[in-house]
Design a protein around this motif. Structure first.
Motif, PDB file in Angstrom:
ATOM      1  N   ARG A  94     -14.330  22.476  15.323  1.00 13.36           N
ATOM      2  CA  ARG A  94     -14.591  21.575  14.199  1.00 13.36           C
ATOM      3  C   ARG A  94     -13.730  21.957  13.008  1.00 13.36           C
ATOM      4  O   ARG A  94     -13.539  23.144  12.718  1.00 13.36           O
ATOM      5  N   VAL A  95     -13.243  20.933  12.301  1.00 11.64           N
ATOM      6  CA  VAL A  95     -12.323  21.140  11.187  1.00 11.64           C
ATOM      7  C   VAL A  95     -12.854  20.444   9.950  1.00 11.64           C
ATOM      8  O   VAL A  95     -13.245  19.268  10.000  1.00 11.64           O
ATOM      9  N   ALA A  96     -12.864  21.158   8.839  1.00 22.34           N
ATOM     10  CA  ALA A  96     -13.276  20.583   7.556  1.00 22.34           C
ATOM     11  C   ALA A  96     -12.110  20.632   6.584  1.00 22.34           C
ATOM     12  O   ALA A  96     -11.456  21.666   6.431  1.00 22.34           O
ATOM     13  N   VAL A  97     -11.855  19.508   5.936  1.00 22.81           N
ATOM     14  CA  VAL A  97     -10.831  19.415   4.895  1.00 22.81           C
ATOM     15  C   VAL A  97     -11.549  19.347   3.547  1.00 22.81           C
ATOM     16  O   VAL A  97     -12.466  18.535   3.368  1.00 22.81           O
ATOM     17  N   VAL A  98     -11.140  20.188   2.625  1.00 25.00           N
ATOM     18  CA  VAL A  98     -11.731  20.182   1.279  1.00 25.00           C
ATOM     19  C   VAL A  98     -10.595  20.068   0.272  1.00 25.00           C
ATOM     20  O   VAL A  98      -9.703  20.926   0.223  1.00 25.00           O
ATOM     21  N   THR A  99     -10.614  19.009  -0.533  1.00 26.46           N
ATOM     22  CA  THR A  99      -9.603  18.886  -1.586  1.00 26.46           C
ATOM     23  C   THR A  99     -10.102  19.601  -2.842  1.00 26.46           C
ATOM     24  O   THR A  99     -11.307  19.773  -3.050  1.00 26.46           O
ATOM     25  N   GLY A 100      -9.160  20.037  -3.655  1.00 17.27           N
ATOM     26  CA  GLY A 100      -9.526  20.743  -4.878  1.00 17.27           C
ATOM     27  C   GLY A 100     -10.128  22.102  -4.614  1.00 17.27           C
ATOM     28  O   GLY A 100     -11.004  22.551  -5.350  1.00 17.27           O
ATOM     29  N   ALA A 101      -9.644  22.781  -3.571  1.00 19.87           N
ATOM     30  CA  ALA A 101     -10.214  24.075  -3.197  1.00 19.87           C
ATOM     31  C   ALA A 101      -9.364  25.244  -3.684  1.00 19.87           C
ATOM     32  O   ALA A 101      -9.626  26.388  -3.317  1.00 19.87           O
ATOM     33  N   GLY A 102      -8.352  24.972  -4.493  1.00 15.38           N
ATOM     34  CA  GLY A 102      -7.495  26.043  -4.968  1.00 15.38           C
ATOM     35  C   GLY A 102      -8.150  26.915  -6.020  1.00 15.38           C
ATOM     36  O   GLY A 102      -8.111  28.138  -5.945  1.00 15.38           O
TER      37      GLY A 102
ATOM     38  N   ASP B 284     -13.137  16.656  11.168  1.00 19.24           N
ATOM     39  CA  ASP B 284     -14.559  16.377  11.371  1.00 19.24           C
ATOM     40  C   ASP B 284     -15.296  16.129  10.065  1.00 19.24           C
ATOM     41  O   ASP B 284     -16.253  15.352  10.023  1.00 19.24           O
ATOM     42  N   VAL B 285     -14.860  16.800   9.003  1.00 16.09           N
ATOM     43  CA  VAL B 285     -15.497  16.649   7.690  1.00 16.09           C
ATOM     44  C   VAL B 285     -14.405  16.610   6.637  1.00 16.09           C
ATOM     45  O   VAL B 285     -13.434  17.379   6.689  1.00 16.09           O
ATOM     46  N   LEU B 286     -14.542  15.695   5.687  1.00 18.23           N
ATOM     47  CA  LEU B 286     -13.704  15.680   4.488  1.00 18.23           C
ATOM     48  C   LEU B 286     -14.616  15.713   3.280  1.00 18.23           C
ATOM     49  O   LEU B 286     -15.547  14.904   3.178  1.00 18.23           O
ATOM     50  N   VAL B 287     -14.356  16.635   2.349  1.00 19.21           N
ATOM     51  CA  VAL B 287     -15.054  16.673   1.061  1.00 19.21           C
ATOM     52  C   VAL B 287     -14.002  16.570  -0.035  1.00 19.21           C
ATOM     53  O   VAL B 287     -13.087  17.391  -0.122  1.00 19.21           O
ATOM     54  N   THR B 288     -14.123  15.544  -0.876  1.00 15.84           N
ATOM     55  CA  THR B 288     -13.118  15.301  -1.921  1.00 15.84           C
ATOM     56  C   THR B 288     -13.585  15.890  -3.252  1.00 15.84           C
ATOM     57  O   THR B 288     -14.191  15.211  -4.068  1.00 15.84           O
ATOM     58  N   ALA B 289     -13.283  17.160  -3.458  1.00 12.26           N
ATOM     59  CA  ALA B 289     -13.729  17.850  -4.676  1.00 12.26           C
ATOM     60  C   ALA B 289     -12.660  17.871  -5.764  1.00 12.26           C
ATOM     61  O   ALA B 289     -12.928  18.356  -6.870  1.00 12.26           O
ATOM     62  N   ALA B 290     -11.464  17.371  -5.495  1.00 15.40           N
ATOM     63  CA  ALA B 290     -10.389  17.402  -6.487  1.00 15.40           C
ATOM     64  C   ALA B 290     -10.593  16.313  -7.537  1.00 15.40           C
ATOM     65  O   ALA B 290     -10.956  15.181  -7.211  1.00 15.40           O
ATOM     66  N   ALA B 291     -10.342  16.664  -8.788  1.00 14.38           N
ATOM     67  CA  ALA B 291     -10.442  15.679  -9.880  1.00 14.38           C
ATOM     68  C   ALA B 291      -9.788  16.258 -11.121  1.00 14.38           C
ATOM     69  O   ALA B 291      -9.603  17.479 -11.235  1.00 14.38           O
ATOM     70  N   ILE B 292      -9.436  15.385 -12.045  1.00 17.26           N
ATOM     71  CA  ILE B 292      -8.985  15.829 -13.362  1.00 17.26           C
ATOM     72  C   ILE B 292      -9.932  15.245 -14.401  1.00 17.26           C
ATOM     73  O   ILE B 292     -10.507  14.176 -14.196  1.00 17.26           O
ATOM     74  N   TRP B 293     -10.126  15.974 -15.474  1.00 14.56           N
ATOM     75  CA  TRP B 293     -10.932  15.483 -16.593  1.00 14.56           C
ATOM     76  C   TRP B 293     -10.330  16.059 -17.874  1.00 14.56           C
ATOM     77  O   TRP B 293     -10.329  17.251 -18.096  1.00 14.56           O
ATOM     78  N   ILE B 294      -9.762  15.182 -18.670  1.00 18.47           N
ATOM     79  CA  ILE B 294      -9.080  15.606 -19.885  1.00 18.47           C
ATOM     80  C   ILE B 294      -9.737  14.917 -21.075  1.00 18.47           C
ATOM     81  O   ILE B 294      -9.609  13.697 -21.247  1.00 18.47           O
ATOM     82  N   PRO B 295     -10.470  15.659 -21.904  1.00 20.63           N
ATOM     83  CA  PRO B 295     -11.135  15.031 -23.049  1.00 20.63           C
ATOM     84  C   PRO B 295     -10.119  14.492 -24.048  1.00 20.63           C
ATOM     85  O   PRO B 295      -9.196  15.202 -24.449  1.00 20.63           O
TER      86      PRO B 295
ATOM     87  N   GLY C 263     -16.657  10.901  15.923  1.00 17.42           N
ATOM     88  CA  GLY C 263     -16.573  10.330  14.580  1.00 17.42           C
ATOM     89  C   GLY C 263     -16.271  11.398  13.544  1.00 17.42           C
ATOM     90  O   GLY C 263     -15.371  12.216  13.721  1.00 17.42           O
ATOM     91  N   GLY C 264     -17.025  11.398  12.460  1.00 20.87           N
ATOM     92  CA  GLY C 264     -16.806  12.370  11.402  1.00 20.87           C
ATOM     93  C   GLY C 264     -17.622  12.022  10.173  1.00 20.87           C
ATOM     94  O   GLY C 264     -18.310  10.994  10.119  1.00 20.87           O
ATOM     95  N   VAL C 265     -17.542  12.881   9.178  1.00 16.26           N
ATOM     96  CA  VAL C 265     -18.311  12.721   7.943  1.00 16.26           C
ATOM     97  C   VAL C 265     -17.381  12.873   6.743  1.00 16.26           C
ATOM     98  O   VAL C 265     -16.652  13.871   6.646  1.00 16.26           O
ATOM     99  N   ILE C 266     -17.421  11.903   5.859  1.00 16.96           N
ATOM    100  CA  ILE C 266     -16.677  11.964   4.596  1.00 16.96           C
ATOM    101  C   ILE C 266     -17.682  12.049   3.456  1.00 16.96           C
ATOM    102  O   ILE C 266     -18.643  11.274   3.409  1.00 16.96           O
ATOM    103  N   ILE C 267     -17.459  12.997   2.568  1.00 25.21           N
ATOM    104  CA  ILE C 267     -18.337  13.168   1.408  1.00 25.21           C
ATOM    105  C   ILE C 267     -17.479  13.185   0.151  1.00 25.21           C
ATOM    106  O   ILE C 267     -16.653  14.083  -0.041  1.00 25.21           O
ATOM    107  N   THR C 268     -17.660  12.178  -0.673  1.00 27.05           N
ATOM    108  CA  THR C 268     -16.937  12.106  -1.935  1.00 27.05           C
ATOM    109  C   THR C 268     -17.766  12.771  -3.037  1.00 27.05           C
ATOM    110  O   THR C 268     -18.996  12.841  -2.956  1.00 27.05           O
TER     111      THR C 268
END
Length: 251
Positions: A9-17, A89-100, A139-144
């Motif tokens: 099983r493989v999980a991709v996580v964005t914004g994991a740096g 198998d899993v994608l979690v999209t944790a990457a984002a920018i927030w600039i006040p 199939g798979g699971v995507i979590i935003t």
């Protein structure tokens, strides 16, 4: 490079740096036995340190660099992930920018950049992962990852909230689209509250955020990770947006 078992099983996580929510989610997935494909944009040194930590624990971990504002960069990343692992198998999209930015100082480029990363970047990651998942029998699971405060936005983040407001809609849309093609693909969203407030946040703002929850305490990234695991485990849930915000919407 060692070969990778194609039935693993493989999980991709964005914004994991960076040492933020993405890394905590990745660690929880690793504890569940997933191999990790970790995305970063600029935080290569932190990403490499986390990769080495995972490798020392016997976890198969690879790093993939991409600018999520550039769909060709996202395409290249997913091509590399699928070439390396053969599946997602899993994608979690944790990457984002927030600039006040005060509204009076907001430029069109500020709004466009937020949309490119937070909205389009998230969508294109989900799109590429979803196309891979529909061709997998399992199939798979995507979590935003959205934001609870799109319902109650606060000052000086107009570009951020405009872009983050797209996340629940793209979640529902892709839940419909992907399940139509493979009912084993599910798409859900998590709406975090004060689970990891910025280090430079003024103390009075941090206290106010905590007071505004029903539970009267700050959350932790682990609360988001627990929600991710729930949405993976419960295979009869799709198309929802799950608040993880200590009851802040009600208080």
């Amino acid at each position: 490079m060692e070969s990778f078992p194609r039935n693993s099983r493989v999980a991709v996580v964005t914004g994991a740096g960076k040492k933020r929510v993405g890394q905590v989610v990745a660690r929880a997935l690793a504890e569940r036995g997933y191999a990790l494909a970790l995305h970063y944009r600029e935080s290569r040194r932190d990403a490499e340190a986390f990769r080495d930590e995972c490798a020392a624990a016997g976890i198969t971990t690879e790093l993939f660099q991409a600018d999520l504002a550039d769909t060709s960069s996202v395409d290249r990343m997913f091509d590399q992930i699928l070439d390396r692992f053969g599946r997602i198998d899993v994608l979690v999209t944790a990457a984002a920018i927030w600039i006040p930015t005060p509204l009076e100082s907001l430029k069109a480029d500020d709004v466009i950049r937020h949309f490119q990363v937070n909205a389009m970047g998230t969508f294109w990651c989900c799109y590429r992962a979803g196309l891979a998942m529909i061709n997998q029998r399992e199939g798979g699971v995507i979590i935003t990852i959205g934001d609870w405060a799109v319902k109650r936005p606060y000052l000086n983040y107009a570009a951020y909230f405009l872009s983050k407001g797209c996340i629940p809609t793209l979640t529902r849309t892709l839940a419909v689209e992907l399940a139509h093609r493979n009912p084993a693909v599910r798409v859900n969203c998590i709406l975090p509250g004060p689970v990891m407030m910025p280090e430079n946040l003024a103390e009075h703002e941090r206290i106010e955020a905590i007071k505004s929850t029903l539970l009267k305490r700050e959350g932790r990234p682990e609360h988001v990770a627990a929600a991710v695991l729930f949405l993976i485990d419960n295979d009869y849930v799709t198309g929802i947006s799950l608040p993880v915000e200590g009851g802040r919407l009600l208080s």
